[in-house]
Write a protein that holds these residues in place. Structure first.
Motif, PDB file in Angstrom:
ATOM      1  N   ASP A  45       9.482  -3.926   4.399  1.00 32.95           N
ATOM      2  CA  ASP A  45      10.784  -4.296   3.851  1.00 32.95           C
ATOM      3  C   ASP A  45      11.820  -3.389   4.503  1.00 32.95           C
ATOM      4  O   ASP A  45      11.907  -2.194   4.185  1.00 32.95           O
ATOM      5  N   ALA A  46      12.586  -3.970   5.420  1.00 29.41           N
ATOM      6  CA  ALA A  46      13.492  -3.177   6.255  1.00 29.41           C
ATOM      7  C   ALA A  46      14.930  -3.240   5.750  1.00 29.41           C
ATOM      8  O   ALA A  46      15.875  -3.102   6.515  1.00 29.41           O
ATOM      9  N   THR A  47      15.107  -3.449   4.466  1.00 25.09           N
ATOM     10  CA  THR A  47      16.457  -3.579   3.927  1.00 25.09           C
ATOM     11  C   THR A  47      17.192  -2.234   3.971  1.00 25.09           C
ATOM     12  O   THR A  47      18.327  -2.146   4.434  1.00 25.09           O
ATOM     13  N   ALA A  48      16.546  -1.180   3.514  1.00 26.48           N
ATOM     14  CA  ALA A  48      17.192   0.136   3.470  1.00 26.48           C
ATOM     15  C   ALA A  48      17.018   0.855   4.807  1.00 26.48           C
ATOM     16  O   ALA A  48      16.136   0.531   5.606  1.00 26.48           O
ATOM     17  N   ALA A  49      17.855   1.835   5.034  1.00 25.16           N
ATOM     18  CA  ALA A  49      17.901   2.497   6.345  1.00 25.16           C
ATOM     19  C   ALA A  49      16.584   3.169   6.726  1.00 25.16           C
ATOM     20  O   ALA A  49      16.112   3.056   7.854  1.00 25.16           O
ATOM     21  N   ARG A  50      15.979   3.863   5.764  1.00 27.95           N
ATOM     22  CA  ARG A  50      14.796   4.648   6.140  1.00 27.95           C
ATOM     23  C   ARG A  50      13.599   3.774   6.480  1.00 27.95           C
ATOM     24  O   ARG A  50      12.962   3.956   7.513  1.00 27.95           O
ATOM     25  N   PRO A  51      13.253   2.802   5.609  1.00 30.53           N
ATOM     26  CA  PRO A  51      12.164   1.917   6.019  1.00 30.53           C
ATOM     27  C   PRO A  51      12.523   1.114   7.272  1.00 30.53           C
ATOM     28  O   PRO A  51      11.638   0.749   8.037  1.00 30.53           O
ATOM     29  N   ARG A  52      13.815   0.871   7.488  1.00 25.95           N
ATOM     30  CA  ARG A  52      14.194   0.119   8.691  1.00 25.95           C
ATOM     31  C   ARG A  52      13.799   0.893   9.946  1.00 25.95           C
ATOM     32  O   ARG A  52      13.334   0.314  10.932  1.00 25.95           O
ATOM     33  N   VAL A  90       0.855  -1.196   0.000  1.00 26.05           N
ATOM     34  CA  VAL A  90       0.000   0.000   0.000  1.00 26.05           C
ATOM     35  C   VAL A  90       0.884   1.236   0.000  1.00 26.05           C
ATOM     36  O   VAL A  90       1.739   1.393   0.873  1.00 26.05           O
ATOM     37  N   ASN A  91       0.669   2.083  -0.979  1.00 25.32           N
ATOM     38  CA  ASN A  91       1.409   3.338  -1.050  1.00 25.32           C
ATOM     39  C   ASN A  91       0.843   4.294  -0.003  1.00 25.32           C
ATOM     40  O   ASN A  91      -0.361   4.488   0.082  1.00 25.32           O
ATOM     41  N   THR A  92       1.734   4.876   0.809  1.00 29.31           N
ATOM     42  CA  THR A  92       1.241   5.797   1.838  1.00 29.31           C
ATOM     43  C   THR A  92       1.482   7.261   1.471  1.00 29.31           C
ATOM     44  O   THR A  92       1.134   8.147   2.226  1.00 29.31           O
ATOM     45  N   THR A  93       2.099   7.491   0.321  1.00 29.32           N
ATOM     46  CA  THR A  93       2.481   8.865  -0.026  1.00 29.32           C
ATOM     47  C   THR A  93       1.325   9.634  -0.684  1.00 29.32           C
ATOM     48  O   THR A  93       1.119  10.804  -0.408  1.00 29.32           O
ATOM     49  N   HIS A  94       0.594   8.949  -1.570  1.00 33.86           N
ATOM     50  CA  HIS A  94      -0.438   9.663  -2.312  1.00 33.86           C
ATOM     51  C   HIS A  94      -1.845   9.270  -1.900  1.00 33.86           C
ATOM     52  O   HIS A  94      -2.818   9.626  -2.547  1.00 33.86           O
ATOM     53  N   THR A  95      -1.955   8.470  -0.852  1.00 29.28           N
ATOM     54  CA  THR A  95      -3.274   8.001  -0.414  1.00 29.28           C
ATOM     55  C   THR A  95      -3.680   8.728   0.864  1.00 29.28           C
ATOM     56  O   THR A  95      -2.885   9.429   1.470  1.00 29.28           O
ATOM     57  N   GLU A  96      -4.926   8.522   1.244  1.00 21.08           N
ATOM     58  CA  GLU A  96      -5.431   9.102   2.482  1.00 21.08           C
ATOM     59  C   GLU A  96      -5.266   8.077   3.605  1.00 21.08           C
ATOM     60  O   GLU A  96      -5.797   6.970   3.515  1.00 21.08           O
ATOM     61  N   PRO A  97      -4.556   8.437   4.660  1.00 19.31           N
ATOM     62  CA  PRO A  97      -4.379   7.490   5.765  1.00 19.31           C
ATOM     63  C   PRO A  97      -5.707   6.907   6.277  1.00 19.31           C
ATOM     64  O   PRO A  97      -5.779   5.721   6.587  1.00 19.31           O
ATOM     65  N   PHE A  98      -6.732   7.735   6.329  1.00 20.51           N
ATOM     66  CA  PHE A  98      -8.020   7.248   6.831  1.00 20.51           C
ATOM     67  C   PHE A  98      -8.576   6.153   5.924  1.00 20.51           C
ATOM     68  O   PHE A  98      -9.048   5.114   6.392  1.00 20.51           O
ATOM     69  N   HIS A  99      -8.492   6.373   4.604  1.00 23.00           N
ATOM     70  CA  HIS A  99      -8.982   5.347   3.667  1.00 23.00           C
ATOM     71  C   HIS A  99      -8.137   4.073   3.747  1.00 23.00           C
ATOM     72  O   HIS A  99      -8.669   2.966   3.665  1.00 23.00           O
ATOM     73  N   VAL A 100      -6.826   4.243   3.859  1.00 21.57           N
ATOM     74  CA  VAL A 100      -5.931   3.082   3.934  1.00 21.57           C
ATOM     75  C   VAL A 100      -6.307   2.225   5.134  1.00 21.57           C
ATOM     76  O   VAL A 100      -6.470   0.999   5.039  1.00 21.57           O
ATOM     77  N   PRO A 139       4.223  17.864  -4.669  1.00 21.96           N
ATOM     78  CA  PRO A 139       5.435  17.503  -5.405  1.00 21.96           C
ATOM     79  C   PRO A 139       5.987  16.200  -4.852  1.00 21.96           C
ATOM     80  O   PRO A 139       5.613  15.772  -3.768  1.00 21.96           O
ATOM     81  N   ALA A 140       6.906  15.569  -5.583  1.00 20.97           N
ATOM     82  CA  ALA A 140       7.519  14.330  -5.122  1.00 20.97           C
ATOM     83  C   ALA A 140       8.223  14.584  -3.791  1.00 20.97           C
ATOM     84  O   ALA A 140       8.836  15.622  -3.596  1.00 20.97           O
ATOM     85  N   ALA A 141       8.113  13.621  -2.888  1.00 22.08           N
ATOM     86  CA  ALA A 141       8.757  13.757  -1.587  1.00 22.08           C
ATOM     87  C   ALA A 141      10.122  13.082  -1.643  1.00 22.08           C
ATOM     88  O   ALA A 141      10.335  12.189  -2.456  1.00 22.08           O
ATOM     89  N   ASN A 142      11.054  13.502  -0.763  1.00 25.70           N
ATOM     90  CA  ASN A 142      12.287  12.729  -0.678  1.00 25.70           C
ATOM     91  C   ASN A 142      12.049  11.524   0.225  1.00 25.70           C
ATOM     92  O   ASN A 142      11.064  11.460   0.960  1.00 25.70           O
ATOM     93  N   ALA A 143      12.979  10.564   0.157  1.00 33.78           N
ATOM     94  CA  ALA A 143      12.754   9.298   0.856  1.00 33.78           C
ATOM     95  C   ALA A 143      12.630   9.494   2.365  1.00 33.78           C
ATOM     96  O   ALA A 143      11.820   8.842   3.019  1.00 33.78           O
ATOM     97  N   ALA A 144      13.416  10.404   2.913  1.00 38.28           N
ATOM     98  CA  ALA A 144      13.367  10.613   4.367  1.00 38.28           C
ATOM     99  C   ALA A 144      11.976  11.078   4.792  1.00 38.28           C
ATOM    100  O   ALA A 144      11.373  10.541   5.723  1.00 38.28           O
ATOM    101  N   ASP A 145      11.459  12.095   4.088  1.00 40.69           N
ATOM    102  CA  ASP A 145      10.127  12.608   4.440  1.00 40.69           C
ATOM    103  C   ASP A 145       9.054  11.563   4.190  1.00 40.69           C
ATOM    104  O   ASP A 145       8.124  11.394   4.985  1.00 40.69           O
ATOM    105  N   ALA A 146       9.175  10.869   3.041  1.00 39.42           N
ATOM    106  CA  ALA A 146       8.136   9.907   2.688  1.00 39.42           C
ATOM    107  C   ALA A 146       8.072   8.772   3.712  1.00 39.42           C
ATOM    108  O   ALA A 146       6.991   8.317   4.091  1.00 39.42           O
ATOM    109  N   TRP A 147       9.244   8.319   4.187  1.00 41.24           N
ATOM    110  CA  TRP A 147       9.226   7.238   5.184  1.00 41.24           C
ATOM    111  C   TRP A 147       8.816   7.724   6.558  1.00 41.24           C
ATOM    112  O   TRP A 147       8.187   6.983   7.324  1.00 41.24           O
TER     113      TRP A 147
END
Ligand SMILES: Cc1cc2nc3c(=O)[nH]c(=O)nc-3n(C[C@H](O)[C@H](O)[C@H](O)COP(=O)(O)O)c2cc1C
Lengths: 430, 337
Positions: free
Chosen positions: B196-203, B75-85, B120-128
């Motif tokens: 998926d906790a492979t990369a630092a930010r999602p970790r 589930v993408n959390t960047t462009h969706t509504e948290p309430f709907h998700v 606008p597109a978010a950077n990975a830090a903000d998006a995570w």
């Protein structure tokens, strides 16, 4: 020469989050377990209904600043539920109410196209517009749109969704889309190929002039509250009359009021049952609440079995949140008082008399005849039936009334096609 | 304190990704196959930017056609509504009778941002950071109804006890949600959160919010180190590390029975080294690989008593050995703990 008989369209509304459902009835089952939805949907499909319908509310209603606790509350998210129902039905149309104010076109178009694929062409979208900032407090968007803006956003929303659905030609590769309008600025490539219906069916529910114009311009079905013969005919004539301005034919928009029904072995028995149901729907607590919604005041001190208050409504009230506002509370209060005085009715009796929607009450024979007469008489193209029990409230209708409608030649005996558009007799968009 | 060596049976999950498939029968067949192998769950990827169906929609369609397998859409959390998700995943849990999970993901591309045209597109830090907030608010919304909020009390005319419904009043950096949810608390309390906790930010989000962390690695030693790190960091956030499952996420490509047996040996080897709690297998071609996985890898693991032979429970949490979460509002009588 007699005209060929018009076929009735029928849909099943899963009743929830309202005071229609008599939840205290021992036959009233779960409002949330999947089995309840499955039962009603399978019953509707057994009855060869056009579609199954789910309403939506995006915030729990509040009254006097507290969560409203008297009626059914709590329901699943519509599109997710309908995808699951697609697994246990074959032909039944699946209609989800999804707000055009608190969603975005790309995601919504994708979710409906997905439902259309996963159901083999049975998806419908009831486009509603939310009138309140109260609901907005659950969303990124927040805020409030007035009626004109709500509908201009809704119309642009639907137009954008259709542009996305059209961007992928049948059997072909996607073409990039770009929509730059007042409410949306979106571009890219749509991720879902053309779905079996081309465009999922669009339903509209909303009654203002703006709402009717929106229905006439772009809806396939209008879900209305005008269920009586007279009001239905007036609404029907008005909305069908608006179609030509958009280059559309009267048959391009089906008008389907939401109605209830009560069946009995005799007319008297049905009337008795109907009175009993209304009585149970309007509990003493619900009677006071309904009164407070009109008056906009705390009336908890009044006796539901006593007379109406003689004070005036408060037009500035924000007592009730999350419901459609009563346009002119003074006129409504005056009407209620007049009725109460003329008939000597208590508060509860007055609410019962004033808040019912059109109900078809009688033996299966008279109900079938009346439904047929409404459709042949230009008051509706069909009905969205709202049973008062979940999930078994449609069983008797399907077992007893549907066969009679079929005998009258007013209703299909089997599905002719596999898509909802085909059930509704709508064109597949080019 | 080192992580206890993993000795319980392995948890197995499989990705049934198939962008470019649009018919329900395809996905249903794969999920049923995975269920035949008594796997814990299937995952289904998603992205707004590539051709493919909405993942939660697909797994909701699959739910009534399966009985035990867990269902975990991305589930993408960047462009969706948290309430709907939160509503959609709670509903997936209702329609599957307690088998739902979700895998929060973010979007950082301009291409996806333009499909929505809203930010606008978010950077990975903000998006995570935001994805973590979405996971947080989703859990609050799932708890915003206590389990026994529906009372149907005829004497007072009340369908619900409003004291058991809670506003969540969440204020995040980019959104706020008032609550309560419109969907009653789902069967599992909280559907299972897989990150998926492979990369630092999602970790960083995983150590706070995940029930299952996936780690993409080919090497059991680094998997073991990562598992230890994830557990330590979860503990530092006040969580019980025993309530975090770490699965090695590995690509697989099975052409012959010999390949399938070799995979079983690899799984057994990692297990013996205490590297992970189980595996998330990512077949190159699910239609081809899943048959051999279930037909050959699974029986070998069962024979070695590394994999169960039947589902002892009904919910995904039960498969994973994770307790049903206590409601954060029920404990405190209103305010989140
Ligand atoms: C029959 C009917 C059903 C409706 N169902 C819903 C619904 O399920 N969810 C919702 O948010 N609004 C629903 N609405 C509200 C409308 O979308 C709209 O907000 C409301 O009618 C006010 O718009 P109007 O001024 O055009 O009538 C419904 C309205 C009607 C008439």
């Amino acid at each position: 020469m007699t005209e060929p008989k018009k076929h009735i369209h029928l849909a099943a509304h899963f009743p929830g989050v309202n005071n229609t459902t008599v939840w205290a009835d021992p036959r009233s089952g779960s409002q949330i377990d999947f089995s309840s939805f499955e039962h009603l949907a399978r019953t509707a499909e057994r009855g060869t209904f056009d579609f199954f319908f789910l309403a939506e509310g995006l915030r729990l209603r509040e009254h006097k600043g507290r969560i409203h606790d008297l009626d059914v509350v709590g329901r699943p998210e519509s599109i997710t539920l309908l995808n699951a129902l697609a697994a246990v039905t074959d032909r039944l149309g699946l209609a989800a109410t999804v707000n055009a104010t608190f969603n975005e076109p790309y995601e919504t178009a994708r979710r409906f196209a997905s439902l259309d694929h996963l159901s083999g062409g049975r998806a419908a979208w009831n486009v509603v517009t939310s009138p309140d900032a109260f609901t907005g407090e659950n969303f990124r968007r927040g805020g409030y749109l007035d009626r004109g803006d709500r509908y201009s956003r809704a119309a642009e929303f639907v137009a954008t969704a259709r542009q996305l659905w059209d961007s992928w030609p049948p059997g072909g590769e996607p073409r990039p889309f770009a929509h730059h309008g007042r409410h949306f600025r979106v571009e890219g490539t749509f991720g879902v190929p053309r779905s079996p219906q081309g465009h999922p069916v669009v339903i509209q529910a909303g009654d203002s002039g703006e709402g009717r114009e929106f229905a006439a311009s772009c809806a396939d079905v209008a879900f209305t509250r005008h269920g009586t013969l007279e009001a239905g005919r007036a609404f029907y004539a008005d909305v069908k009359g608006r179609l030509a301005a958009y280059g559309r034919e009267p048959g391009d928009l089906k008008i389907m009021p939401g109605v209830t029904f009560v069946l009995g072995d005799t007319a008297a028995e049905a009337q008795e049952k109907a009175a009993e149901i209304r009585h149970r729907q309007i509990s003493p607590q619900n009677a006071i609440l309904a009164l407070e919604q009109v008056w906009g005041r705390d009336l908890s001190g009044y006796d539901p079995d006593g007379p109406l208050p003689d004070i005036d409504p408060d037009p500035e009230s924000a007592l009730a949140q999350g419901r459609v506002k009563i346009a002119d509370p003074f006129a409504t209060a005056a009407k209620w008082r007049a009725l109460s005085e003329a008939k000597g009715l208590s508060i509860r009796q007055t609410v019962i008399e004033n808040t019912g929607r059109q109900s078809f009450i009688g033996t299966p024979q008279t109900v079938a005849a009346e439904l047929d007469a409404f459709v042949q008489g230009g008051a509706a193209d069909g009905f969205i039936l709202v049973p008062h029990l979940t999930p078994g409230g449609l069983d008797d209708f399907v077992d007893q009334v549907v066969p009679l409608l079929r005998e009258r030649g007013a209703f299909r005996t089997e599905y002719g096609g596999s898509t909802l558009r085909s059930h509704l007799g709508l064109h597949t968009p080019a | 304190m080192p992580a206890p060596l993993v000795r319980s049976p392995v948890h197995l999950a499989v990705a049934i990704d198939g962008a470019g498939h649009y018919d329900a029968a395809h996905f249903t067949a794969l999920a049923r196959l995975a269920e035949r192998g008594t796997l814990d769950f299937v995952t289904l990827g998603d992205s707004f930017a590539r051709p493919g169906l909405d993942a939660p929609a697909v797994l909701a369609r699959v739910a009534p056609a399966t009985e035990r397998i867990g269902l975990v859409p991305a589930v993408n959390t960047t462009h969706t509504e948290p309430f709907h998700v939160s509503s959609a995943i709670a509903t997936l849990d209702w329609v599957s009778r307690g088998r739902a999970g979700w895998s929060p993901e973010v979007s950082t591309t301009e291409t996806e941002a333009r499909l929505f045209g809203r930010r606008p597109a978010a950077n990975a830090a903000d998006a995570w950071h935001e994805a973590g907030e979405v996971a947080d608010v989703a859990a609050r919304l799932w708890d915003s109804w206590e389990d026994d909020a529906e009372i149907r009390d005829e004497s007072t005319g009340r369908f619900v006890d409003r004291d058991k419904l809670h506003h969540v009043d969440f204020e995040g950096r980019t959104f706020s949600v008032r609550g309560p949810a419109i969907v009653p608390r789902p069967p599992q309390g909280h559907p299972v959160t897989v990150i998926d906790a492979t990369a630092a930010r999602p970790r960083a989000a995983a150590v706070r919010h995940a029930d299952v962390a996936l780690v993409r690695t080919q090497d059991p030693l680094s998997a073991r180190t990562t598992r230890q790190e994830l557990r330590d960091r979860a503990r530092a956030h006040g969580r019980d590390p025993e309530r975090l499952r770490v699965l090695g996420s590995v690509p697989v490509e099975l052409h012959t029975t010999a390949d399938a047996v070799e995979l079983a040996a690899l799984i057994g080897d990692w297990h013996a080294q205490g590297a992970v709690d189980g595996f998330h297998l990512r077949p190159a071609d699910p239609e081809r690989d899943l048959g051999l996985l279930v037909g050959a890898t699974v029986p070998v693991l069962q024979h070695r008593c590394l994999l169960r032979r039947f589902y002892p429970g009904a919910t995904l949490r039960e498969h994973l050995g994770l307790a049903r979460p206590v409601n954060q509002y029920a404990l405190t009588g209103g305010s989140p703990s």
